[in-house]
Scaffold this motif. Structure first.
Motif, mmCIF file in Angstrom:
data_model
loop_
_atom_site.group_PDB
_atom_site.id
_atom_site.type_symbol
_atom_site.label_atom_id
_atom_site.label_comp_id
_atom_site.label_asym_id
_atom_site.label_seq_id
_atom_site.Cartn_x
_atom_site.Cartn_y
_atom_site.Cartn_z
ATOM 1 N N LEU A 1 -3.642 -3.842 7.830
ATOM 2 C CA LEU A 1 -3.930 -4.101 6.420
ATOM 3 C C LEU A 1 -3.241 -5.344 5.854
ATOM 4 O O LEU A 1 -3.843 -6.071 5.065
ATOM 5 C CB LEU A 1 -3.577 -2.872 5.581
ATOM 6 N N PRO A 2 -1.994 -5.639 6.192
ATOM 7 C CA PRO A 2 -1.385 -6.847 5.615
ATOM 8 C C PRO A 2 -2.081 -8.115 6.097
ATOM 9 O O PRO A 2 -2.517 -8.211 7.249
ATOM 10 C CB PRO A 2 0.065 -6.791 6.130
ATOM 11 N N ASP A 3 -2.160 -9.094 5.201
ATOM 12 C CA ASP A 3 -2.748 -10.381 5.581
ATOM 13 C C ASP A 3 -1.869 -11.116 6.580
ATOM 14 O O ASP A 3 -2.353 -11.883 7.408
ATOM 15 C CB ASP A 3 -2.957 -11.255 4.341
ATOM 16 N N GLY A 4 -0.575 -10.907 6.485
ATOM 17 C CA GLY A 4 0.375 -11.538 7.394
ATOM 18 C C GLY A 4 1.713 -10.854 7.282
ATOM 19 O O GLY A 4 1.881 -9.915 6.492
ATOM 20 N N GLN B 1 -1.894 -0.071 -4.753
ATOM 21 C CA GLN B 1 -3.034 0.156 -3.878
ATOM 22 C C GLN B 1 -2.771 1.421 -3.076
ATOM 23 O O GLN B 1 -1.749 1.521 -2.387
ATOM 24 C CB GLN B 1 -3.238 -1.043 -2.952
ATOM 25 N N GLU C 1 3.068 -17.456 12.584
ATOM 26 C CA GLU C 1 1.670 -17.144 12.304
ATOM 27 C C GLU C 1 1.011 -16.508 13.530
ATOM 28 O O GLU C 1 1.111 -17.017 14.648
ATOM 29 C CB GLU C 1 0.920 -18.421 11.913
ATOM 30 N N TYR D 1 0.850 -1.196 0.000
ATOM 31 C CA TYR D 1 0.000 0.000 0.000
ATOM 32 C C TYR D 1 0.885 1.244 0.000
ATOM 33 O O TYR D 1 1.981 1.250 0.589
ATOM 34 C CB TYR D 1 -0.903 0.036 1.235
ATOM 35 N N PRO E 1 -9.687 -10.104 14.154
ATOM 36 C CA PRO E 1 -9.015 -11.325 13.675
ATOM 37 C C PRO E 1 -7.518 -11.340 13.992
ATOM 38 O O PRO E 1 -6.959 -12.405 14.280
ATOM 39 C CB PRO E 1 -9.268 -11.285 12.155
ATOM 40 N N LYS E 2 -6.883 -10.181 13.948
ATOM 41 C CA LYS E 2 -5.458 -10.123 14.288
ATOM 42 C C LYS E 2 -5.240 -10.461 15.764
ATOM 43 O O LYS E 2 -4.288 -11.170 16.119
ATOM 44 C CB LYS E 2 -4.925 -8.723 13.994
ATOM 45 N N ALA F 1 -11.903 -4.383 12.633
ATOM 46 C CA ALA F 1 -10.981 -5.070 11.725
ATOM 47 C C ALA F 1 -9.794 -5.668 12.459
ATOM 48 O O ALA F 1 -9.123 -6.574 11.945
ATOM 49 C CB ALA F 1 -10.490 -4.092 10.653
#
Length: 808
Positions: free
Chosen positions: A456-459, A199, A465, A84, A511-512, A508
């Motif tokens: 914002l990053p998925d991982g 993006q 993990e 981004y 989940p993190k 948001a």
């Protein structure tokens, strides 16, 4: 010329006006998108549109600065997460002239991992827009930008530090910068290519403050000679270049500036200590130097006007504090230097990278030159200047100003630990700096960017993990992380919500947080306690960092606090139950006598607490609810009455290792505040902080001067002063409620203004032997609650003038 690749712009809204490029495409020098330390120029020419609004929009990787007709406009971008890119919009109408105008961009593509900026392929996307019409754009339109490599900035140089990429070395000729202002000055013809979809995010934060600060004092002058290489600088940023720490290997460097500096030895030094005015000039011949002082430890871009009578090698070294009227360029473990090889002629020099300095040493290694206009273009958050604080103790006023100055340099686009060695968005530091941001600016916009970058990053590559980076945006190719630091993110998220943070951003984050707790669940032992935390376990800069295995109790105390915070934030009772159980277990294992021990090991398979005790561990226990004044009254009294700045001097409790500024002393101030001990807080602030203010005008990372002397978390001193002296105990932006708590203090009076958006909360009080008079003015819609703990009669007045006159 442009080779067209498939290019598109994906828009990601960040809560502000969504950024849009009308026609511009992301471009870069063909074949050099992933090459390290490429410095490139891009020039667009357009006719003055005589429009009411003219802007240049820019997104770039890695960093850029923009000029219009040769005049500096701005530096960016605001940092975003992997994949981004934030878009800046600069108003350039004031710089325009009749006829043709030139907009020039200098862009550094580093392509090296760091704690500061991301290792992502280089590009620039820019366009000039007037009332909706595009006048010039990269990669598109009738008047596309032309681009070329700027070879005057030497490419193969060493890193500035382990945490930041390359230093600046230049080989310049007169007129090197004429292309920025004159269309007629030719530039090399180079093919540009489009670089693929980007993006986009809005900048999200105010544009920085770029005011120029001239040097104010001549500290010393002298001579030096070049001799043997003594005590070489063998930092890992130079000698451990690899796939895990990108840069140019030592054998490929065109010059090793640190080696050169280690061969330069003073032969004479004369203290000057004389004030300077704006017209000050310095004649410097081969082997001569001058040391100048900015008056305060500041961050920005070093500026020098130089006239060379013959070819000259000019080096500017710098540091946050003087060392015996000289500059110790390596004190911080960085290469604090800029090198200019200059042919005969005149130059207006300005560093591309922001650096932090109070003192600058100008050295002519060869040649002869005259330097004038020495100063720093400041690079700061602009909003902190609106806040105000004034009390009868001038030391406290100076601490407030130092906190404000420290904050402004560490919150340009994200919350940073420091503005020099790392410029990194560290967790934990941000927990405290975010409070300063609300107090000084009345907004959460920087915190929004900071949190959004993590979400914002998925991982995160190279991390387990569920784990969050210890600082971000960053690339940790070595896989290092601080597991317990991620828990400070949870703590901050809870306070961000209370500060009126965006509900969609908080949602948001869930989940993190869930993934993070799943990671930690794997490390819980049979007692539900975290055991054998991985990678780098960090508590604070003290002996506490030696006692982190196998079970670290301060980290578990923090874990309990994070579970509690997340339980309230997301309504998960199971997390709260877990926190309650964990606190009980910590007490059962860690409490020995009045003190808590820091860690436990396995002896014959059994958890066996050690005798290691630190001051900061005690503060963690109370801060995170493992201990309370009611359950641990003896320890509470010991901490309140016998610990503090003079404990070591008095030889008290030698078995308890002392805390440091980061973060034990900060937690101590928080506990003193809970107890309402205002005068003690003020005395200790003076003892812990005033020597820092006197030396640098900023607040430090440690009690000692060997590390950062400008650390963002320490700006929290302004929160302490507002809360515990002015009485602004709680500002609830969600419910629009202000709680003023007046505690007993020997100070006769205090006043202040705290920004709330575009408005202010104004408070002032004055007391005599029997009465405390209070003036309070709130923004429309806010309510006021006053808690008077002074034992005196409260007198509410309608105007601040009435505090002086005694009128009601």
């Amino acid at each position: 010329m442009i080779h067209a690749l498939a290019a598109m712009t994906v828009l990601i809204c960040s809560g502000a006006t969504a950024p849009v490029f009308s026609t511009a495409r992301p471009v870069w020098l063909e074949g050099r998108e992933t090459e390290m330390n490429v410095f490139a120029g891009f020039r667009g020419v357009f006719e003055n549109p005589e429009a009411s609004s003219v802007q240049v929009r820019v997104a770039a990787a890695t960093l850029y600065r923009v000029f219009v007709n040769g005049a500096f406009v701005g530096h960016g971008p605001a940092r975003g997460p992997h994949g981004y890119y934030r878009v800046d919009e600069w108003d350039i109408a004031p710089q325009l002239k009749a006829g043709a105008n030139v907009v020039a961009l200098e862009v550094a593509g580093y392509n090296a991992n760091s704690y500061y900026v991301l290792d992502q392929p280089s590009f620039v996307q820019a366009e000039v827009v007037a009332d909706g019409a595009v006048l010039a754009a990269t990669g598109a339109g009738d008047r596309p930008f032309e681009g070329f490599p700027i070879t005057a900035r030497v490419q193969k140089v060493q890193r500035y530090s382990f945490q930041r990429p390359f230093i600046e070395v230049y080989a310049l000729k007169p007129g090197f910068d004429a292309w920025r202002s004159q269309e007629s000055v030719p530039v090399p013809a180079v093919t540009l290519v489009e670089t693929g979809p980007k993006q986009l995010l809005s900048r999200g934060v105010p544009q920085p403050r770029f005011e120029v600060q001239p040097v104010v004092r001549h500290l010393s002058s002298g001579t030096f000679a070049q001799g043997n290489l003594e005590h070489p600088f063998r930092d890992r940023s130079l000698v451990e270049i690899s796939e895990k720490l990108k840069g140019y290997p030592e054998g490929e460097l065109d010059i090793i500036v640190s080696d050169l500096l280690c061969t330069l030895h003073n032969t004479a030094l004369t203290p000057e200590n004389t004030p300077l005015d704006d017209a000050a000039t310095f004649s410097i011949n081969t082997g001569q130097f001058h040391v100048v002082d900015l008056g305060t430890n500041l961050t920005g871009f070093l500026k020098l006007n130089v006239v060379c009578e013959e070819p000259t090698r000019l080096i500017a070294t710098f540091d946050e504090t003087e060392t015996k009227s000289d500059v110790n360029w390596r004190r911080l473990g960085c290469v604090n230097a800029l090198l200019f090889d200059l042919e005969t002629g005149e130059y207006a020099l300005e560093a591309f990278e922001p650096h932090t300095m109070r003192v600058v040493k100008l050295m002519a290694v060869s040649g002869k030159c005259t330097v004038s206009g020495a100063g720093l273009r400041r690079y700061e958050h602009p909003g902190a200047v609106r806040a105000a604080f004034q009390c009868a103790d001038e030391k406290l006023n100076r601490i407030f100003e130092a906190g404000r100055t420290t904050f402004a340099q560490n919150a340009v686009d994200i919350f940073m630990d420091c503005p020099h060695r790392e410029r990194a968005g560290w967790l934990c530091d941000s927990y405290f700096t975010a409070r300063s941001a609300l107090a000084l600016t009345g907004t959460v916009d920087v915190e929004h960017n900071f949190i959004q970058n993590f979400l914002l990053p998925d991982g995160f590559a190279h991390l387990p993990e569920g784990m969050l980076p210890m600082c971000y945006p960053s690339d940790h190719y070595d896989g290092v992380f601080i597991p317990n630091w991620s828990l400070w993110f949870v703590m901050e998220l809870g306070e961000y919500a209370a500060r009126g943070g965006r509900a969609d951003l908080i949602a948001a984050a869930r989940p993190k947080i869930e993934a993070l707790f799943r990671y930690f669940a794997k490390l819980e032992n049979e007692d539900g306690v975290l055991e054998k935390l991985e990678s780098w376990v960090f508590v604070e800069w003290s002996a506490a960092n030696k006692f982190v295995q196998e079970i670290n109790y301060p980290s578990n105390m923090l874990y309990a606090g994070a579970l509690d915070t997340a339980a309230s934030l997301f309504n998960v009772p199971e997390w709260k139950d877990k926190a309650v159980a964990l606190r009980k277990t910590i007490r059962a294992q860690s409490l020995k006598g009045p003190f808590f021990v820091d860690n436990a090991n396995r002896v014959d398979g059994k958890v066996t607490p050690t005798d290691n005790m630190t001051e900061v561990c005690q503060y963690f226990a109370f801060y995170f609810g493992v201990a309370t004044p009611e359950t641990d009254g003896e320890l509470w009294c010991i901490l309140m009455d016998e610990f503090g700045p003079q404990r070591q001097e008095k030889g008290l409790y030698k078995e308890v290792h002392p805390a440091n500024a980061f973060i034990g002393n900060m937690l101590r101030f928080e506990l003193l505040s809970r107890e309402g001990r205002t005068d003690q807080t003020l005395r200790e602030m003076g003892d812990y902080l005033m020597y820092m203010v006197e030396r640098t005008g900023t607040l430090w990372e440690n009690q000692q001067d060997h590390a950062s002397l400008n650390h963002g978390f320490a700006s929290h001193a302004v929160v302490t002063l507002y809360r515990d002296v002015l009485g602004a105990h709680e500002i609830d932006l969600v419910n629009k409620r202000v709680t003023v708590r007046l505690n007993p203090t020997a100070l006769p009076a205090c006043s202040g203004k705290l920004p709330v958006g575009d408005d202010f909360i104004s408070l002032a009080w004055r007391q005599d032997s029997d009465t405390v008079s209070l003036f309070a003015e709130m923004p429309v819609g806010f309510t006021l609650q006053v808690e008077n703990n002074t034992g005196k009669t409260l007198n509410r007045v309608d105007t601040p003038d009435a505090l002086v006159s005694g009128e009601k």
